[in-house]
Scaffold this active site. Structure first.
Site, short mmCIF file in Angstrom:
data_model
loop_
_atom_site.label_atom_id
_atom_site.label_comp_id
_atom_site.label_asym_id
_atom_site.label_seq_id
_atom_site.Cartn_x
_atom_site.Cartn_y
_atom_site.Cartn_z
CG ASP A 73 -8.12 -21.33 49.32
OD1 ASP A 73 -8.64 -20.63 48.44
OD2 ASP A 73 -7.05 -21.94 49.18
CB THR A 106 -9.65 -22.91 44.50
OG1 THR A 106 -10.03 -22.22 45.70
CG2 THR A 106 -8.34 -22.32 44.01
CG ASP A 404 -7.48 -16.97 47.80
OD1 ASP A 404 -6.37 -17.43 47.48
OD2 ASP A 404 -8.42 -17.68 48.20
#
Length: 572
Positions: A73, A106, A404
């Protein structure tokens, strides 16, 4: 900084220097400083570049305390990297803003920002003024965002079952690049079910609890249509309490139910020793009065944020009542939301309206842990995911991945517009900007073309991370997207075969909001870094002996808040 000319005794004219900054101040400016900032940002991007897409690799980050985190992530990695370069920290900020605003994308936003800067670097080296680049980059970003909105497809107005299926596809696209990608269908359905349990007006993510239990396989994870929390600290008598109720009344408290006399440091002077027993009896009478009122309220489950002692536990067990003390504030909040109970700070005058209820309460063994489960709550606005896995690091990453996916489903419910993923939308934006640039005279054509080239980094990186020839795949994509009438606008990278695929038909979707926010944030970060032409580092303050001075309780203070200041701290 120079002052007016002065004549020396020998007749020589000199220009005295005016000192503005303290001695030891480090200043860097000009083109060299700008290129240095761009290089630093590109180095940061290279650290997360390989995590993009379904075939992306993970990063293992170990902090100074030895705690290791395995994640792909982008926001998590950027937060864990101890970046000291002041300009490169702006990339950390945009990753965090993307995470808080959208929840996913991201890594995409960091890679886009890095590629924009990479495309700017030759212009800066050739002496182009940064403001010219900034002007056309902002124009290109606005055009790209407008084009995303044009190409987005709304899922509003679909029937409930069809809409759930579309949301599941969005969640699966997000999970495909995560550690739990092998079970993306199972967890995608779980994420959609979880979001649909929330209040559809608020969609508060805090109402989705995620509990982690080591052991078992991923498939043993389950969703509770209510609240589940780990068994709290238990006193003697707990095992005698009933562990299953149907349609029980729930009382939520914020007070202690235990004898307080041992905790209070009070002094009592008595002239008559017989009075001592009266004081002891008064303590017992107070707590027994509280316990009787709890039972008299009709509640079969009593929860408190504070401690429920051994006396109260045994008292409730004898009367067929379940109790749990020291329930965390987060869990108690979700219990009250689910059951309709209201937290009480006193047991006096508890009315039936202040009690909550649920269809079934049970205590269930999950792995090595025991969980209290509240199911079938009336008008339930909350739910709990219980995750299983073989290792702690795996479960932690699974929780981040599901967070997410949950955020993506929430955004898709609120802003029901989707675009094809797999680099398809990026290639279409690149083609659109190239076509527009041909009609621009002057340097602006070069800058918008550079912006368009940078957008191709997403499909290129997907190919690189999948082990395919990026040049070959991008040529095929350019050919598809060049078709008249926008027939090829949905074609993206097929990470399974190394070819191209209609991402829309293959259900590789992502909310339009992800791409809009990513392009906007990446462009802003690029413009911010391009507008910096000087960096000033002030020297640290030093004591009379030349040692750096730290604030009391800093790194040198042995005593924490102003200790004796040994080591690198202030000397006495």
């Amino acid at each position: 900084m120079a002052g007016p000319l002065m004549r020396m005794p020998n007749g020589q004219m000199i220009q005295p220097q005016i000192v503005l900054l303290r001695e030891g101040t480090d200043t860097s400016q000009g083109k060299g400083q700008l290129i240095s900032n761009i290089n630093a940002c590109m180095a940061v991007v290279d650290s997360v570049r390989t995590t993009l897409g379904p075939r992306g690799l993970d990063k293992l980050v170990q902090d100074d305390r030895g705690v290791t985190t395995i994640s792909n992530d982008g926001a998590t990695i950027m937060k864990l990297l101890d970046i000291v370069h002041p300009a490169a920290k702006s990339l950390v900020d945009i990753a965090r803003s993307q995470d808080s605003e959208v929840g996913d994308g991201t890594t995409t936003v960091v890679i886009l920002a890095g590629e924009f800067l990479r495309e700017c670097k030759p212009f800066v080296e050739d002496g182009v003024h940064p403001q010219n680049i900034i002007k056309y980059f902002r124009e290109a970003a606005q055009m790209a965002i407008a084009r995303v909105k044009e190409l987005s497809v709304s899922i509003e107005g679909k029937d409930a079952e069809e809409k759930r299926e579309l949301l599941k596809k969005c969640a699966m696209t997000t999970l495909s690049s995560k550690l739990v990608g092998g079970e993306k269908e199972f967890f995608g359905q779980m994420c959609v079910d979880a979001v649909m349990h929330l209040d559809q007006d608020l969609l508060d993510p805090r109402m989705i609890g995620i509990k982690k239990v080591m052991g078992g396989s991923m498939r043993e994870s389950f969703l509770v249509d209510g609240v589940a929390f780990k068994k709290t600290f238990a006193y003697a008598g707990f095992e005698q309490q009933p562990k299953y109720f149907e349609n029980p009344k729930v009382l939520a408290l914020n007070l202690e139910l235990e004898l307080k006399s041992e905790k209070d440091n009070a002094e009592v002077r008595l002239s008559d020793p017989g009075k001592y027993q009266e004081i002891v009896d008064a303590e017992w009478n107070i707590i027994y009065d509280k316990l009787e009122k709890c039972v008299a309220s009709g509640a079969k489950i009593i929860l408190s944020r504070l401690a429920i002692g051994d006396l109260a536990t045994q008292y409730f067990a004898d009367r067929g009542v379940f109790c749990a003390g020291r329930v965390t504030e987060e869990d108690l909040l979700r219990v009250t939301k689910a059951t309709g109970a209201r937290v009480q700070t006193t047991v006096n005058d508890v009315t039936p309206e202040q009690l909550g209820t649920c269809e079934v309460f049970e205590e269930r063994q999950v792995g090595n842990e025991r969980f209290n489960l509240f199911r079938g709550c009336p008008g339930s606005k909350t739910c709990t995911m219980v995750l299983r896995g073989g290792a702690e690091q795996f479960i932690e990453e699974a929780a981040r991945s599901l967070n997410d996916a949950i955020e993506i489903v929430r955004r898709a419910v609120k802003n029901a517009a989707i675009v094809p993923g797999g680099g398809a939308i990026d290639m279409e934006l690149s083609r659109h900007l190239r076509d527009h640039a041909r009609g621009i005279a002057g340097k602006g054509q070069l800058f918008i073309n550079a912006f368009a080239r940078a957008l191709e980094v997403i499909p290129r990186q997907l190919c690189d991370n999948s082990g395919f020839d990026a040049t070959d795949v991008l040529n095929k994509l350019r050919q598809k997207h060049a078709l008249a009438g926008g027939e090829g606008a949905n074609f993206g990278v097929d990470v399974n075969t190394g070819g191209v695929i209609d991402a829309y038909e293959a259900f590789i979707w992502e909310p339009a909001l992800v791409k809009i926010n990513a392009i906007g944030a990446a462009c802003e970060a690029t413009c911010l870094i391009l507008s910096i032409d000087e960096t000033v580092r002030n020297p640290r303050s030093e004591g009379a002996d030349g040692q750096p001075i730290h604030a009391p309780g800093g790194r040198g203070g042995r005593g924490g808040r102003g200790g004796r200041g040994r080591g690198r701290g202030m000397r006495r």
